[in-house]
Design an enzyme around this catalytic site. Structure first.
Site, PDB file in Angstrom:
ATOM      1  CG  HIS A   1      -7.915   7.729   6.622  1.00  0.00           C
ATOM      2  ND1 HIS A   1      -9.369   6.742   6.752  1.00  0.00           N
ATOM      3  CD2 HIS A   1      -6.781   7.071   5.935  1.00  0.00           C
ATOM      4  CE1 HIS A   1      -8.531   5.622   6.271  1.00  0.00           C
ATOM      5  NE2 HIS A   1      -6.801   5.814   5.778  1.00  0.00           N
TER       6      HIS A   1
ATOM      7  CG  ASP B   1      -2.450   1.133   1.218  1.00  0.00           C
ATOM      8  OD1 ASP B   1      -2.033   1.894   0.027  1.00  0.00           O
ATOM      9  OD2 ASP B   1      -2.948   0.400   1.628  1.00  0.00           O
TER      10      ASP B   1
ATOM     11  CG  ASP C   1      -4.104   5.860  -0.149  1.00  0.00           C
ATOM     12  OD1 ASP C   1      -3.217   3.875  -0.487  1.00  0.00           O
ATOM     13  OD2 ASP C   1      -5.587   5.336   0.567  1.00  0.00           O
TER      14      ASP C   1
ATOM     15  CD  GLU D   1      -5.999   2.696  -1.188  1.00  0.00           C
ATOM     16  OE1 GLU D   1      -5.284   2.597  -0.849  1.00  0.00           O
ATOM     17  OE2 GLU D   1      -6.466   4.063  -0.450  1.00  0.00           O
TER      18      GLU D   1
ATOM     19  CG  HIS E   1      -9.421   7.057   2.644  1.00  0.00           C
ATOM     20  ND1 HIS E   1      -8.853   7.580   2.196  1.00  0.00           N
ATOM     21  CD2 HIS E   1      -9.026   5.546   2.949  1.00  0.00           C
ATOM     22  CE1 HIS E   1      -7.799   7.123   2.189  1.00  0.00           C
ATOM     23  NE2 HIS E   1      -8.415   5.858   2.397  1.00  0.00           N
TER      24      HIS E   1
ATOM     25  CD  GLU F   1      -8.026   1.682   2.097  1.00  0.00           C
ATOM     26  OE1 GLU F   1      -7.225   1.212   1.957  1.00  0.00           O
ATOM     27  OE2 GLU F   1      -8.557   2.670   2.310  1.00  0.00           O
TER      28      GLU F   1
END
Ligand code: MN
Ligand code: MN
Length: 301
Positions: free
Chosen positions: A166, A87, A98, A286, A158, A191
């Site tokens: 976040h 990640d 992200d 993600e 998110h 994700e």
């Protein structure tokens, strides 16, 4: 609020770097390799390509779902036959991408990866301004369950804000009746996590990722203040690892004692590793996307 073109440009550049590094990392990861070598490879590439890590690369093995980054002198090795989640976060001036992918060294888990990846693709196909995020959660859950696995319900996508990974709103990985908001202009990450287990994570006892809680200077020792100021100036409240600040201390014990003290004083926050409750194997994919008026830009694809 429509995003300005400079912001969009930085988000797109961060996304392009994140995508490139993700693809390199997936190819680079091999059983027998130290997690530390993979982490240093990823974070170095991010910088070479003109970005900065938005958080320490998370390398999570098998039943560990998230939040493990190698520590200083980490000896952990990618096991034979394991499932590895990578990640990656990249930011440019606080504008974040992200993204995550999973690599399997055991063909028995190819279906698990497939289910997670298909769930992400279907979720992204459904993305449009005004869609209730619950509908996305429903698609993720139904896709994963139809392929014989379970989504992890207490992990979610998110929204993303400037210098905030976040942003405070969740995009669930199942139909959560309590989540009622709809997608509008902004930056988001979806994700899905799928597992062979019961579909819940618990917090483990290990902490390898931290972030500053806020810029307060009270009750800090000289060492603590020095570390705090350095991190605040570099990255505000974006997460960090001890690996990045070893140079400020004579020994890793000195650094670790300082971090432990700052945790106790609630000057920094620690993110415990997240482990599937029934020790099921976990996969994650993600992407980050922007909604801007009627435009949808997937920055990490
Ligand atoms: Mn991520
Ligand atoms: Mn995320």
């Amino acid at each position: 609020m429509i995003l300005d073109s400079q912001t969009i440009d930085k988000l797109i550049r961060a996304g392009r770097i994140a995508k490139e590094v993700r693809e390199l990392a997936i190819k680079y990861a091999k059983p027998g390799m130290k997690l530390l070598d993979l982490a240093e490879y990823v974070e170095k590439k991010i910088i070479e390509l003109g970005g900065a890590p938005a958080f320490p690369v998370n390398i999570s093995i098998n039943e560990v779902a998230a939040h493990y980054t190698p520590v200083i002198d980490d000896e952990l090795i990618i096991p034979e036959g394991s499932v590895v989640k990578i990640d990656i976060g990249v930011h440019i001036d606080g504008y974040i991408a992200d993204t995550a992918a999973t690599v399997s060294f055991n063909p028995a888990y190819d279906g698990l990866l497939e289910a997670t990846q298909v769930a992400l693709e279907k979720a992204l196909e459904a993305v449009k301004p005004g869609i209730p995020v619950n509908r996305i959660g429903k698609i993720i859950c139904e896709t994963i369950e139809s392929m014989g696995y379970k989504p992890i319900r207490n992990l979610s996508g998110h929204n993303i804000d400037h210098y905030m990974i976040h942003g405070g709103k969740s995009i669930p990985n199942y139909y959560d009746i309590l989540t009622r908001w709809k997608l509008g202009d902004g930056v988001y990450a979806i994700e899905p996590f799928a597992t062979t287990g019961i579909g819940l994570v618990r917090e483990g006892s290990i902490i390898t990722i931290y972030s500053l809680i806020k810029h307060k200077k009270t009750r800090m020792t000289l060492q603590e203040k020095r570390l705090f100021d350095k991190i605040w100036n570099e990255r505000r409240t974006l997460p960090f690892t001890e690996r990045w600040y070893a140079g400020l201390f004579k020994s890793k014990e000195g650094l670790r004692n300082t971090l432990a003290s700052m945790l106790r004083k609630k000057i920094i926050y620690g993110y415990p590793v997240l482990i599937e409750r029934s020790n099921g194997i976990v996969a994650q994919f993600e992407h980050t996307f922007i909604i801007n008026g009627s435009d949808i830009i997937i920055t990490t694809r």
